[in-house]
Design a protein around this motif. Sequence first.
Motif, short mmCIF file in Angstrom:
data_model
loop_
_atom_site.label_atom_id
_atom_site.label_comp_id
_atom_site.label_asym_id
_atom_site.label_seq_id
_atom_site.Cartn_x
_atom_site.Cartn_y
_atom_site.Cartn_z
N ILE A 184 -12.91 13.30 -9.68
CA ILE A 184 -12.26 12.13 -10.28
C ILE A 184 -12.47 12.14 -11.79
O ILE A 184 -11.55 11.78 -12.56
CB ILE A 184 -12.82 10.85 -9.63
CG1 ILE A 184 -12.36 10.78 -8.16
CG2 ILE A 184 -12.37 9.62 -10.38
CD1 ILE A 184 -13.00 9.64 -7.39
N MET A 201 -5.85 12.92 -17.17
CA MET A 201 -4.84 11.86 -17.29
C MET A 201 -4.87 11.22 -18.67
O MET A 201 -3.85 10.76 -19.16
CB MET A 201 -5.08 10.79 -16.22
CG MET A 201 -4.63 11.21 -14.83
SD MET A 201 -4.70 9.89 -13.63
CE MET A 201 -6.43 9.76 -13.33
N LEU A 253 -10.02 14.50 -13.30
CA LEU A 253 -8.66 13.97 -13.27
C LEU A 253 -8.50 12.85 -14.30
O LEU A 253 -7.44 12.73 -14.94
CB LEU A 253 -8.34 13.45 -11.86
CG LEU A 253 -8.18 14.53 -10.79
CD1 LEU A 253 -7.97 13.90 -9.42
CD2 LEU A 253 -7.02 15.47 -11.12
N ARG A 254 -9.55 12.07 -14.46
CA ARG A 254 -9.47 11.02 -15.47
C ARG A 254 -9.30 11.62 -16.86
O ARG A 254 -8.48 11.17 -17.67
CB ARG A 254 -10.75 10.17 -15.43
CG ARG A 254 -10.78 9.17 -14.31
CD ARG A 254 -12.16 8.59 -14.15
NE ARG A 254 -12.64 7.99 -15.40
CZ ARG A 254 -13.91 7.72 -15.67
NH1 ARG A 254 -14.84 8.01 -14.77
NH2 ARG A 254 -14.27 7.18 -16.82
N LEU A 314 0.18 14.31 -11.48
CA LEU A 314 -1.20 14.23 -10.99
C LEU A 314 -1.47 15.29 -9.92
O LEU A 314 -2.56 15.86 -9.87
CB LEU A 314 -1.46 12.83 -10.44
CG LEU A 314 -2.90 12.56 -10.02
CD1 LEU A 314 -3.86 12.81 -11.17
CD2 LEU A 314 -3.03 11.14 -9.51
#
Lengths: 647, 173
Positions: free
Chosen positions: B162, B169, B165-166, B115
Amino acid sequence: MNPLDPMIKTNDPRLTDYVLGELAPAEAAQIEAALKSSPQLRAAVADIRQATQTIANVFETESSLQLAPEQRTKLLAEAESVSEPGSAANTDVHSLADNVTTLADNVTTLADNVTPTVAGEHYRPSAGSTAHWIKIAVAAGLAGLLLGVGAYYSADSERPSIAASDEPMLAADSVDDGTEESELQSKDHLGFNADADSQVEQRAIKKLKASKPMSKTDGVADQAIPLAVKDAESAKLNGHLMQSLSANQPGSAPQSPSRPPLVADSFGDAMPPTFREEFPKTRSRADAGNAIHSLAEAPAESKYHRRSSALPNVEGKKAEAKKIESKFTSNLASNPAMLSKAQQSLDQSRLRSLNLKVVAQNSPSQSRQSIDQIGGDFHDSGADERLPIAAAAKPLAQGDTMKNELTKRSPNASLPVTFKLQISDQNAKRMVQLLASQADPLQQRKLSFEELIGLQKSPQVASANSAGESYAELMDESYIDDAGRLKMEMDSPPRADTLPKKSPSAPQTAAALLASELREHLRRPLSRNNSIAAYRGLKKQNVETQNVETLQDLGGSIDSDSASASDSPMDKSSTVSGKSTPENQSSVRSQDAKQKLPAIKLNNELSSGEFNFEYSQVIQQLKSNLEIRNQAVPLSKQSPARLPVAP
Amino acid sequence: MAESESDNWIKEAILAYESQLLRYALHFVRDPNQARDIVQDTFLQLCRNSKPELQERMPQWLYTVCRNRAIDVIRKESRVKQMPEIENQGAALEPAAQAPLPCQAIEASEAASGLMEQIATLPDRQQEVLRLKFHGGLSYKEIAEIMELTSTNVGFILHTAISKLRQQMVQPS
């Protein structure tokens, strides 16, 4: 999609704000209402919550960092030193503020005495911050005033020579130093009875302010008005100050409200007796106003006169000063050496001022303008007639200024004023290059070429040269400086008998001047660098020569061998070795007319730096590029064969 | 008593914000030693201020001073930002006293490293907002004050980061 609120989508930033708890309660309630009815939004929120939790965990699992041990030690020591009183860290704004507050507290006691009442009660600042700062401001202002009064007191007591010497005129003259005590003193000299409501004062001040402005050059007169105004105003201010101060002096005599005390009254015996006797303070307000009127109307020849007309007991001092002045003049006249020295000093001072004015304004166009306005011709009047400014050799200023200055310096001189343009060999060469390369520099300077080179041909230069005077001394001044600007040297005004007489056989046209000048100039010995520069200038004009590369590659020497060894097709018969002569120049021209090649010959002896190149080639180039103003015969109508040959 | 309190509040600030500020400074200068110098200067400036002035806004004051100092250093040296290995940065710095358990450390490091690499690919401003929010624990308002932005802008930047990053991921899985 939320059916209740279509504005909320799964990628709405407010969802992230909601998860992070950054939404306002109203918006959070709206989101919660939307979440209840929308599984997509709930999933999105859960996803965001998980992502934020993951991110937070990642940051939390980062290894903790620390400062280096020595840094930490230093920081902790600094932190400890902060808490210690009197440490260096305490000398910041806060400690300064504390000091100011302490000072304010100390002075406030005095302020309470000086400021009698506010609405019938003693002023007591409240504990609020505004009152605190008001207290500081009032205290600081009063402290400043008291310090000023104290400075006056101390300065006056330390000035026995002025008071004890019984020299009121000197004391009055000291007013001009512009200091506060001198202003106060000048007020006292006048016996000025300050009163804010005095109509006499107000009328005098208005008159002073409304009077016509003085010349800037008259420094004494320039100071007279503001000084007198300051006198009146400072007296007014001081009267109020001393009134308020004396009102709280224990045991002080009650003051009449119409007559506030002067500074001298407050200090009583501290004032030197001679000072008081010399300047009694018994004048009425009308007298004071008249004194100010006298100040304004006093002649402005000197501060002596200015003061003497307004002050009492000055007639004797004025006579004494005149006596001293006449004595000095007589002594000066009786001592020729001293007189000449004084005259020289005076000349130097004038010279400096003149130079300053000359240097202050300078540009090629202005120089040209100067010459045009003065109507001068370019001559050289000889070294004997040089003014001292010739040694400074400053560029010309604007014509009117220069004309005035010259007229002032030499009132008997007749205009046009003579200027001398000096040109060095190097700059002459550069000038030829510039003219040959482009006409723009010529136009920018607004100086025609024939005018420039006409100077070079001035008979005075030649005579000076032949008379043994160093040619370099006359000619080493560049008139094209590094920035490409024209520089000129002012010489003495001409006399009628020194003006050059034009020979009827002298070349009159621009082309003839150009040709003769080039011929004359190029016959002079040139340095090696100048030769190379000139040759490069020729190359810029696409003068195809075979030894250009050889010349450009010169690091050291050039000789005829190297030129011929460079497979140059240049005909040696078209070159001129050594100083040119009319004969070999004619030969060169005839050869050039056939071969259309430039004739350039480097001398074998490069140490002498002597070379010649065929001027006709230069003229050919100039013909195609130049625009020479005021030319009698256009260059294009002249052929090189018709050009006059220099003797 | 007051002196000891004055002494303590600076020490407490050093202990509380030392690591956070070092990480924050490291985000700008990428050099641990320079980050230490920046944080040292920040705390030295703190020593020159009084507690009442900073009591209520200590975190944003420290972060603001640290940020300005870091920007000054960057401008002064005209450094070109390079991206060294995150692990190397951590190794170059001294670890904290309380280290996690080995198994937890391995799991956390595996997840965190992936991450963190993804975070490192984000634009600088998004990285900074993420760090101030999740590492510094600051509110939008405080972040906005530090970065001289509006709170709305901070929220949008954070939401964008975010979201990226989501997505990153989700994609590997």
